[in-house]
Design a protein around this motif. Structure first.
Motif, PDB file in Angstrom:
ATOM      1  N   TYR A   1     -14.551   3.690  -0.585  1.00 10.94           N
ATOM      2  CA  TYR A   1     -15.205   2.540   0.011  1.00 10.94           C
ATOM      3  C   TYR A   1     -14.499   1.175  -0.381  1.00 10.94           C
ATOM      4  O   TYR A   1     -13.845   0.261   0.412  1.00 10.94           O
ATOM      5  N   LEU A   2     -14.333   1.080  -1.741  1.00  8.73           N
ATOM      6  CA  LEU A   2     -13.662   0.052  -2.418  1.00  8.73           C
ATOM      7  C   LEU A   2     -12.150  -0.224  -1.984  1.00  8.73           C
ATOM      8  O   LEU A   2     -11.960  -1.036  -1.483  1.00  8.73           O
ATOM      9  N   ILE A   3     -11.546   1.195  -2.033  1.00 11.01           N
ATOM     10  CA  ILE A   3     -10.252   0.989  -1.501  1.00 11.01           C
ATOM     11  C   ILE A   3     -10.136   0.694   0.023  1.00 11.01           C
ATOM     12  O   ILE A   3      -9.153  -0.171   0.248  1.00 11.01           O
TER      13      ILE A   3
ATOM     14  N   SER B   1      -6.924  -2.049   0.502  1.00 11.24           N
ATOM     15  CA  SER B   1      -6.556  -1.181   1.715  1.00 11.24           C
ATOM     16  C   SER B   1      -4.978  -1.079   1.861  1.00 11.24           C
ATOM     17  O   SER B   1      -4.512   0.109   2.273  1.00 11.24           O
ATOM     18  N   ASP B   2      -4.273  -1.977   0.880  1.00  9.78           N
ATOM     19  CA  ASP B   2      -2.666  -1.418   0.587  1.00  9.78           C
ATOM     20  C   ASP B   2      -2.487  -0.293  -0.274  1.00  9.78           C
ATOM     21  O   ASP B   2      -1.403   0.231  -0.195  1.00  9.78           O
ATOM     22  N   LEU B   3      -3.599   0.261  -0.959  1.00  9.14           N
ATOM     23  CA  LEU B   3      -3.619   1.569  -1.650  1.00  9.14           C
ATOM     24  C   LEU B   3      -3.839   2.780  -0.936  1.00  9.14           C
ATOM     25  O   LEU B   3      -3.676   3.686  -1.680  1.00  9.14           O
ATOM     26  N   LEU B   4      -4.149   2.626   0.234  1.00  5.68           N
ATOM     27  CA  LEU B   4      -4.739   3.746   1.064  1.00  5.68           C
ATOM     28  C   LEU B   4      -3.773   4.901   1.296  1.00  5.68           C
ATOM     29  O   LEU B   4      -3.992   6.051   1.136  1.00  5.68           O
TER      30      LEU B   4
ATOM     31  N   TYR C   1      -6.649   6.325  -6.650  1.00  2.00           N
ATOM     32  CA  TYR C   1      -7.739   5.874  -7.486  1.00  2.00           C
ATOM     33  C   TYR C   1      -6.964   5.360  -9.035  1.00  2.00           C
ATOM     34  O   TYR C   1      -7.573   4.550  -9.555  1.00  2.00           O
ATOM     35  N   ALA C   2      -6.051   5.915  -9.239  1.00  3.55           N
ATOM     36  CA  ALA C   2      -5.175   5.273 -10.523  1.00  3.55           C
ATOM     37  C   ALA C   2      -4.831   3.948 -10.345  1.00  3.55           C
ATOM     38  O   ALA C   2      -5.097   2.853 -11.021  1.00  3.55           O
ATOM     39  N   ALA C   3      -4.185   3.762  -9.056  1.00  7.85           N
ATOM     40  CA  ALA C   3      -3.784   2.295  -8.373  1.00  7.85           C
ATOM     41  C   ALA C   3      -5.066   1.464  -8.218  1.00  7.85           C
ATOM     42  O   ALA C   3      -4.915   0.062  -8.539  1.00  7.85           O
ATOM     43  N   MET C   4      -6.167   1.963  -7.871  1.00  5.82           N
ATOM     44  CA  MET C   4      -7.373   1.154  -7.821  1.00  5.82           C
ATOM     45  C   MET C   4      -7.744   0.581  -9.142  1.00  5.82           C
ATOM     46  O   MET C   4      -8.028  -0.711  -9.429  1.00  5.82           O
TER      47      MET C   4
END
Length: 489
Positions: free
Chosen positions: A205-207, A212-215, A221-224
């Protein structure tokens, strides 16, 4: 601009499973009265400011009316409070009313603070008082004016509903507006209750909604987590540079978006005291001003541990290891801007160390020191200690440092006009000193909201000159430095 009834809602968070919160109806306040509305936040929501003057606006945001699209939810989370894990946390006096979508697709949470009891009130009454509501209202405007990421406050209301604290106080509500109300504690809750599928759902949800650029990232998850570390480091650099102490850096008060969140016993530095403790209840000094960088890392470590079902230990450690360098880089940029220094030089560390030693030894007013510097041309620095006469007791050490500063500027052939212009953009004239907030509160409790409005105006543009309000930018009286602020709402 829209009317209240024309706002568009997209309540994505309340669509999550019931473990994420509990639906609660706000408990009304008696005879509500608008104290102040922030036009800048109206603009963010594309809301017509004239709506705030209607009786429906007051009734709506004090629990007496409802609006189609509202879906009130008390969010469930946990967190570490003063270093100890507390499983019994959540929105105990606030409700996520809904998520407004602007014409540009921007999502804003609308949160009602002081809306009455919820399942997470822990024997409390779920109310807010006018005192704490005004402090958060003004603080959020002050931080926005300083260019620091923050939650916002649309408006504050008072009422005839009595609220019992150390004394009887008027019940109030604050309309908080934020990109998200997700805290470190939301992830801790799902981890410690072993709801790992829901933990992954919350990360997704957060991503989706905020990163959204991390999708499409290979390891989202590491990038988040790395993004949260970077945002937090940047926020702490901002706090330290302007002399802001949060006061209660529990993990449930930390935003995953790097927003200044949950204003309680905060304080801006008056005299420069590295160990300044703004929270009267912080007996150990855990959240002192100079402890904030290390506490933020501690909190990030707690969040990293809560994310172990999604991340490898190496990924967590790598992100945490990057925190210190990111913080130092961001802080260095801000402090150089405050002195108008463009180039990086090896000898700069000595210049800054000597400056902070000077500030601490003579208890110099942090904000006024830098603001005074913004008015001194380079060729006047070697004979300018008299301009600080109201700030220092012994001008000799100050003049010695000013001489070093002048010499440093010659090394990069500093352009005076450009330097002073840069400094004026990074050294505010107006900050929300505790005694000013207290004066505004005392007047508001007597039904006079003029000082709240005046402070809102100057704090919205704190780097500008406000000729009619120069008295708000002077050195505070001694009694104003000794006010005790606690967590009491």
């Amino acid at each position: 601009m829209r009317k209240l009834t024309e706002l568009i809602f997209n309540n994505t968070y309340s669509e999550l499973p019931s473990v994420f919160g509990t639906r609660v109806i706000p408990q009304p306040l008696d005879n509500p009265c608008l104290v102040s509305v922030n036009p800048a936040v109206c603009d963010m929501l594309e809301l017509d400011p004239a709506e705030a003057q209607t009786s429906f606006f007051a009734e709506l945001f004090t629990g007496n009316e409802s609006l189609q699209g509202f879906d009130p939810l008390a969010m469930k989370y946990t967190g570490h409070q003063f270093g100890q894990y507390n499983p019994d946390l959540g929105d105990g006096r606030g409700l996520l009313m809904g998520e407004v979508i602007t014409s540009q697709g921007k999502k804003w949470d609308i949160h009602l603070k002081g809306s009455g009891q919820t399942p997470y009130s822990r024997m409390g009454d779920g109310r807010a008082v006018l005192r704490s509501s005004i402090r958060e209202y003004l603080a959020s405007a002050a931080m926005k004016g300083l260019g620091i990421r923050t939650t916002h406050a649309l408006a504050v209301f008072t009422s005839d509903t009595p609220v019992y604290r150390e004394k009887v106080e008027p019940g109030a509500t604050l309309i908080r507006v934020a990109e998200s109300h997700l805290r470190f504690g939301h992830f801790e809750y799902l981890f410690y209750t072993q709801q790992h599928a829901e933990l992954k759902l919350l990360a997704d949800y957060l991503i989706k909604h905020h990163f959204s650029d991390l999708l499409s990232h290979a390891t989202p998850y590491a990038a988040m987590f790395q993004r949260i570390v970077d945002l937090t480091a940047t926020l702490i650099a901002d706090w330290q540079a302007v002399g802001f102490a949060h006061g209660v850096m529990n993990t449930d008060n930390m935003s995953v978006l790097g927003l200044t969140f949950d204003y309680g016993p905060y304080g801006f530095l008056d005299d420069y005291q590295p160990g300044f403790i703004c929270n009267h209840s912080d007996y150990s000094g855990r959240y002192a001003f100079n402890q904030q960088p290390s506490i933020a890392l501690w909190n990030l470590s707690a969040l990293g541990y809560a994310l172990t079902p999604l991340l490898d230990k190496e990924e967590i450690d790598a992100a945490l290891h990057s925190y210190q360098s990111r913080l130092q880089q961001e802080y260095s940029i801000r402090m150089r801007n405050k002195l108008g220094i463009v180039e990086r030089r090896e000898e700069d560390s000595a210049l800054f160390s000597e400056m902070f030693e000077l500030l601490a030894n003579q208890a110099i007013d942090y904000t006024l020191f830098f603001r005074t510097l913004t008015g001194i041309p380079a060729d006047k620095l070697t004979d300018s200690s008299h301009l600080f006469s109201e700030l220092v007791n012994d001008p000799a050490p100050l003049q010695a440092w000013l001489n070093s500063y002048a010499k440093r500027l010659t090394l990069e052939q500093s352009n005076d006009a450009e330097r002073l212009a840069l400094m004026r953009l990074h050294n505010p004239k107006y900050i929300l000193r505790n005694y000013l907030a207290q004066q505004a509160i005392e007047q508001a409790e007597r039904g006079d909201y003029a000082m709240v409005e005046t402070l809102l105006t100057v704090l919205t543009n704190p780097y500008d000159e406000h000729p009619d309000d120069e008295h708000l930018a002077v050195k505070p009286p001694q009694w104003g430095k000794a006010l005790e602020i606690s967590c009491s709402s």
